[in-house]
Design an enzyme around this catalytic site. Structure first.
Site, mmCIF file in Angstrom:
data_model
loop_
_atom_site.group_PDB
_atom_site.id
_atom_site.type_symbol
_atom_site.label_atom_id
_atom_site.label_comp_id
_atom_site.label_asym_id
_atom_site.label_seq_id
_atom_site.Cartn_x
_atom_site.Cartn_y
_atom_site.Cartn_z
ATOM 1 N N GLU A 34 -22.877 -19.185 9.078
ATOM 2 C CA GLU A 34 -22.265 -17.968 8.525
ATOM 3 C C GLU A 34 -21.954 -18.149 7.034
ATOM 4 O O GLU A 34 -20.836 -17.948 6.579
ATOM 5 C CB GLU A 34 -21.013 -17.573 9.319
ATOM 6 C CG GLU A 34 -20.752 -16.090 9.265
ATOM 7 C CD GLU A 34 -19.674 -15.606 10.223
ATOM 8 O OE1 GLU A 34 -19.253 -14.446 10.063
ATOM 9 O OE2 GLU A 34 -19.251 -16.371 11.129
ATOM 10 N N TYR A 106 -27.103 -20.519 14.289
ATOM 11 C CA TYR A 106 -26.048 -19.513 14.315
ATOM 12 C C TYR A 106 -26.561 -18.349 15.156
ATOM 13 O O TYR A 106 -27.282 -17.488 14.677
ATOM 14 C CB TYR A 106 -25.687 -19.063 12.901
ATOM 15 C CG TYR A 106 -24.664 -17.946 12.850
ATOM 16 C CD1 TYR A 106 -23.532 -17.983 13.649
ATOM 17 C CD2 TYR A 106 -24.843 -16.848 12.007
ATOM 18 C CE1 TYR A 106 -22.598 -16.969 13.622
ATOM 19 C CE2 TYR A 106 -23.905 -15.831 11.959
ATOM 20 C CZ TYR A 106 -22.785 -15.890 12.768
ATOM 21 O OH TYR A 106 -21.861 -14.878 12.744
ATOM 22 N N ASP A 147 -22.959 -22.657 16.036
ATOM 23 C CA ASP A 147 -22.210 -21.595 16.699
ATOM 24 C C ASP A 147 -23.169 -20.901 17.664
ATOM 25 O O ASP A 147 -23.985 -20.079 17.251
ATOM 26 C CB ASP A 147 -21.663 -20.627 15.651
ATOM 27 C CG ASP A 147 -20.867 -19.487 16.255
ATOM 28 O OD1 ASP A 147 -20.844 -19.363 17.493
ATOM 29 O OD2 ASP A 147 -20.285 -18.700 15.483
ATOM 30 N N ASN A 149 -22.297 -18.863 20.064
ATOM 31 C CA ASN A 149 -21.763 -17.584 20.525
ATOM 32 C C ASN A 149 -21.943 -17.423 22.034
ATOM 33 O O ASN A 149 -22.267 -16.351 22.541
ATOM 34 C CB ASN A 149 -22.387 -16.415 19.758
ATOM 35 C CG ASN A 149 -21.538 -16.027 18.545
ATOM 36 O OD1 ASN A 149 -20.308 -16.017 18.612
ATOM 37 N ND2 ASN A 149 -22.189 -15.721 17.436
ATOM 38 N N ASP A 247 -12.151 -19.064 10.978
ATOM 39 C CA ASP A 247 -11.629 -18.902 12.339
ATOM 40 C C ASP A 247 -12.211 -19.943 13.294
ATOM 41 O O ASP A 247 -11.845 -19.974 14.466
ATOM 42 C CB ASP A 247 -11.862 -17.483 12.871
ATOM 43 C CG ASP A 247 -13.216 -16.913 12.507
ATOM 44 O OD1 ASP A 247 -14.093 -17.683 12.049
ATOM 45 O OD2 ASP A 247 -13.411 -15.694 12.663
#
Length: 257
Positions: A34, A106, A147, A149, A247
């Site tokens: 990101e 990602y 990540d 997700n 985060d």
């Protein structure tokens, strides 16, 4: 050899935090996600001053991935997944660092379920898992870090019932993740913490980090050859609690040389 992954949620805005993290923990290979920056705005010079060579795949305002190596430059082996156009979203880059092949990913968020975004997430995962199968078949030490997700199980989320309808927690994606483990990939954090609660992401609202109301969506999957070298793994939680944090917290695995 320490390999780490960190969704920085904007590499230019979080650069001081990332540089502090590099200086304090000194990982040997680093996957960043990101970036939210086009190629020309990636701070390669700042990372070089910090002792890291880099390869990266940027995208204006969104997405973006990078692979760093301490004291050298990664040897790039792939950018984008097989079957993707050069104009695809910047979500995957791969390179060799000190004899280990590292894939930095990602994955799409995919929300809301039932939408075109969710269908695109499923299609992206088909391409990713095909590449993972190729890498697994190579027999080489490989780490797929980033990540994802995906929340793999109920044990990986605070109050699971609140996430049943979320794209991160759908059965098809959880089954895909489980299939990778069954095929031979080793979940580094679960290798270290098989039963404990361990999170990598906490939202920036409702005091989520202080309450430890988190998710585990950042993963490092190790090929069998890499898993044989496993020493330790963990989450650098302290950096999630610092000023202007991402985060996500950085996640790492340590391998024998």
């Amino acid at each position: 050899m320490r390999i780490a992954t960190f969704n920085v949620n904007g590499v230019t805005g979080r650069l001081p935090l990332v540089l502090d993290w590099l200086a304090e923990t000194q990982p040997d290979a680093v996957c960043l996600q990101e970036l939210k920056a086009p190629d020309e705005r990636f701070p390669a010079g700042a990372f070089e001053k910090a002792g890291y060579g880099a390869i990266w795949l940027g995208q204006k305002s969104w997405n973006g991935v990078a692979l760093l190596a301490r004291g050298t430059a990664p040897i790039e082996t792939r950018r984008n997944l097989p079957g993707e156009l050069a104009s695809a979203q910047a979500r995957y880059i791969e390179g060799a660092v000190s004899g280990v092949l590292v894939g930095c990913l990602y994955a799409p968020n995919g929300n809301p379920t039932g939408s075109e975004k969710y269908a695109a997430k499923l299609a992206w995962y088909e391409r990713f898992m095909a590449r993972a199968d190729e890498l697994l078949g190579s027999g080489q030490p490989v780490v797929l870090a980033g990540d994802y997700n995906i929340i793999p199980t109920d044990a990986d989320v605070y109050v699971p019932d609140r996430w049943r309808d979320d794209a991160l927690f759908q059965p098809a994606l959880k089954q895909g993740f489980a299939a990778m483990i069954e095929a031979g990939w080793v979940d580094a954090l679960r290798r270290r913490y098989p039963d404990e609660t361990v999170y990598t992401f906490w939202k920036h609202w409702r005091n989520a980090f202080a309450r430890d109301a988190g998710l585990r969506i950042d993963h490092l999957l190790l090929s069998p050859a890499a898993a044989q070298r496993f020493v330790d793994a963990g989450v650098d939680r302290d950096f999630r609690g610092r000023e202007k944090p991402s985060d996500h917290g950085p996640v790492w695995v340590e391998l024998k040389p």
